[in-house]
Motif scaffolding. Structure first.
Motif, mmCIF file in Angstrom:
data_model
loop_
_atom_site.group_PDB
_atom_site.id
_atom_site.type_symbol
_atom_site.label_atom_id
_atom_site.label_comp_id
_atom_site.label_asym_id
_atom_site.label_seq_id
_atom_site.Cartn_x
_atom_site.Cartn_y
_atom_site.Cartn_z
ATOM 1 N N LYS A 1 11.372 -0.756 -19.717
ATOM 2 C CA LYS A 1 12.940 -0.865 -19.471
ATOM 3 C C LYS A 1 13.322 0.121 -19.329
ATOM 4 O O LYS A 1 12.806 1.549 -20.096
ATOM 5 C CB LYS A 1 13.652 -1.871 -20.109
ATOM 6 N N SER A 2 14.174 0.903 -18.911
ATOM 7 C CA SER A 2 14.816 2.120 -18.388
ATOM 8 C C SER A 2 16.841 1.509 -17.889
ATOM 9 O O SER A 2 16.831 1.626 -16.940
ATOM 10 C CB SER A 2 14.364 2.810 -17.368
ATOM 11 N N ALA B 1 0.428 -0.802 -0.073
ATOM 12 C CA ALA B 1 0.056 0.155 0.119
ATOM 13 C C ALA B 1 1.478 1.479 -0.259
ATOM 14 O O ALA B 1 0.399 2.322 -0.395
ATOM 15 C CB ALA B 1 -0.760 0.408 1.650
ATOM 16 N N GLU B 2 2.217 1.030 0.785
ATOM 17 C CA GLU B 2 2.958 2.385 0.995
ATOM 18 C C GLU B 2 3.635 2.594 -0.502
ATOM 19 O O GLU B 2 3.412 3.387 -1.147
ATOM 20 C CB GLU B 2 3.775 2.636 1.822
ATOM 21 N N VAL B 3 4.178 1.427 -0.925
ATOM 22 C CA VAL B 3 4.491 1.750 -2.498
ATOM 23 C C VAL B 3 3.561 2.508 -4.034
ATOM 24 O O VAL B 3 3.773 3.385 -4.159
ATOM 25 C CB VAL B 3 4.930 0.312 -3.190
ATOM 26 N N MET B 4 2.558 1.748 -3.728
ATOM 27 C CA MET B 4 1.203 2.542 -4.301
ATOM 28 C C MET B 4 1.121 3.481 -4.108
ATOM 29 O O MET B 4 1.111 4.473 -4.830
ATOM 30 C CB MET B 4 -0.020 0.980 -4.123
ATOM 31 N N ALA B 5 1.222 3.680 -2.728
ATOM 32 C CA ALA B 5 0.589 5.134 -2.682
ATOM 33 C C ALA B 5 1.743 6.536 -3.441
ATOM 34 O O ALA B 5 1.888 7.282 -3.579
ATOM 35 C CB ALA B 5 0.726 5.431 -1.546
ATOM 36 N N TYR C 1 8.340 1.942 -12.948
ATOM 37 C CA TYR C 1 7.382 1.520 -12.753
ATOM 38 C C TYR C 1 5.783 2.649 -12.100
ATOM 39 O O TYR C 1 6.961 3.045 -12.226
ATOM 40 C CB TYR C 1 7.252 0.335 -10.737
ATOM 41 N N ALA C 2 4.502 2.121 -13.249
ATOM 42 C CA ALA C 2 3.445 2.796 -12.707
ATOM 43 C C ALA C 2 2.099 2.202 -12.268
ATOM 44 O O ALA C 2 2.681 0.599 -12.860
ATOM 45 C CB ALA C 2 3.284 4.189 -13.909
ATOM 46 N N ASP D 1 4.751 11.495 -10.819
ATOM 47 C CA ASP D 1 4.321 12.284 -12.110
ATOM 48 C C ASP D 1 4.568 11.240 -12.535
ATOM 49 O O ASP D 1 3.778 11.916 -14.090
ATOM 50 C CB ASP D 1 5.565 13.987 -12.507
ATOM 51 N N GLY D 2 5.420 10.120 -12.670
ATOM 52 C CA GLY D 2 5.410 9.516 -14.106
ATOM 53 C C GLY D 2 6.236 8.211 -13.638
ATOM 54 O O GLY D 2 5.903 8.539 -12.123
ATOM 55 N N PRO D 3 6.516 6.981 -14.375
ATOM 56 C CA PRO D 3 7.413 6.336 -13.759
ATOM 57 C C PRO D 3 8.419 6.296 -13.150
ATOM 58 O O PRO D 3 8.936 7.474 -13.004
ATOM 59 C CB PRO D 3 7.357 4.964 -15.257
ATOM 60 N N LEU D 4 8.390 5.257 -11.670
ATOM 61 C CA LEU D 4 10.099 4.965 -11.071
ATOM 62 C C LEU D 4 10.575 3.906 -11.014
ATOM 63 O O LEU D 4 10.018 2.973 -10.937
ATOM 64 C CB LEU D 4 8.930 5.646 -9.284
ATOM 65 N N ASN D 5 11.522 4.336 -10.552
ATOM 66 C CA ASN D 5 12.528 3.104 -11.279
ATOM 67 C C ASN D 5 12.470 2.853 -8.918
ATOM 68 O O ASN D 5 12.521 3.483 -7.591
ATOM 69 C CB ASN D 5 14.066 3.195 -11.387
ATOM 70 N N THR D 6 13.428 1.801 -8.758
ATOM 71 C CA THR D 6 13.375 0.943 -7.979
ATOM 72 C C THR D 6 13.852 1.884 -6.612
ATOM 73 O O THR D 6 13.823 2.083 -5.832
ATOM 74 C CB THR D 6 13.711 -0.246 -7.365
#
Length: 121
Positions: free
Chosen positions: A62-63, A14-18, A69-70, A24-29
């Motif tokens: 892939k980046s 749930a924290e990761v989803m929040a 991830y989004a 503003d866009g996809p984030l890496n790990t």
């Protein structure tokens, strides 16, 4: 949550989803890990992101050598997806829907009726 405390099941997800929904866009790990503001191991964040992707909750692209991830949808969309998954696993959908509707508040029942009638009030 320092000191070796463990989260309740699903709390980290749930924290990761929040975090991802606020982005503003996809984030890496590493970006997710940094925004969680916790002392989580990188591998823990990789694992939770991979599991959420496997559940169909996240998209990934892939980046470079990493993935970004989004969320596949906003919160109402994710809730609707969970409702569809529950219905897909039920052979007696009529009974399931009847019990669901019986448990609705008067207000929610009116909202549902309006939606079914095509009213968008």
């Amino acid at each position: 949550m320092g000191g070796g405390e463990r989260r309740a099941a699903g709390a980290l997800e749930a924290e990761v989803m929040a975090v991802l929904q606020r982005a503003d866009g996809p984030l890496n790990t590493m970006q997710v890990r940094d925004r969680l503001g916790d002392d989580l191991a990188y591998t823990t964040v990789v694992t939770i992101l991979s599991r959420m992707h496997g559940k169909g909750l996240l998209t990934r692209v892939k980046s470079g050598r990493a993935f970004c991830y989004a969320p596949v949808s906003d919160e109402p969309g994710l809730a609707a997806r969970r409702m569809h998954q529950v219905m897909a696993g039920e052979s007696d959908r009529r009974s399931l829907l009847a019990r669901f509707v019986d448990s609705l508040s008067d207000h929610d029942e009116r909202l549902l009726r309006d939606l079914l009638d095509g009213r968008d009030d």
